[in-house]
Write a protein that holds these residues in place. Sequence first.
Motif: not given
Length: 91
Positions: A63-82
């Motif tokens: 719906m265009g509310y967020i962009i999700y950027r997954p992190s496949f490295d367990p040391r880093y969290r994934s990111e959500v862009e509003l």
Amino acid sequence: MRLLENDRKLNVWHHALMNAILHLACLQNQYKVIRVSRRRLMALSHIATLPTYHKYFKELQEMGYIIYRPSFDPRYRSEVELLLKVKVVKL
């Protein structure tokens, strides 16, 4: 947020996830890109099952509310862009 209130496509689970994301944004003092984890978002939004979480999280992306950027490295969290225009009010 009036934008979310007026969108009839959103249901309680969409709102719960967006509230969880916005809560993390406030905690991180970030208003564009927020570091998230699935476990934390599920806990904050009170979503108990993975299928429910994935369904509504994906719909927020579609719906265009967020962009999700997954992190496949367990040391880093994934990111959500509003993708919302967030008005920051300092108290």
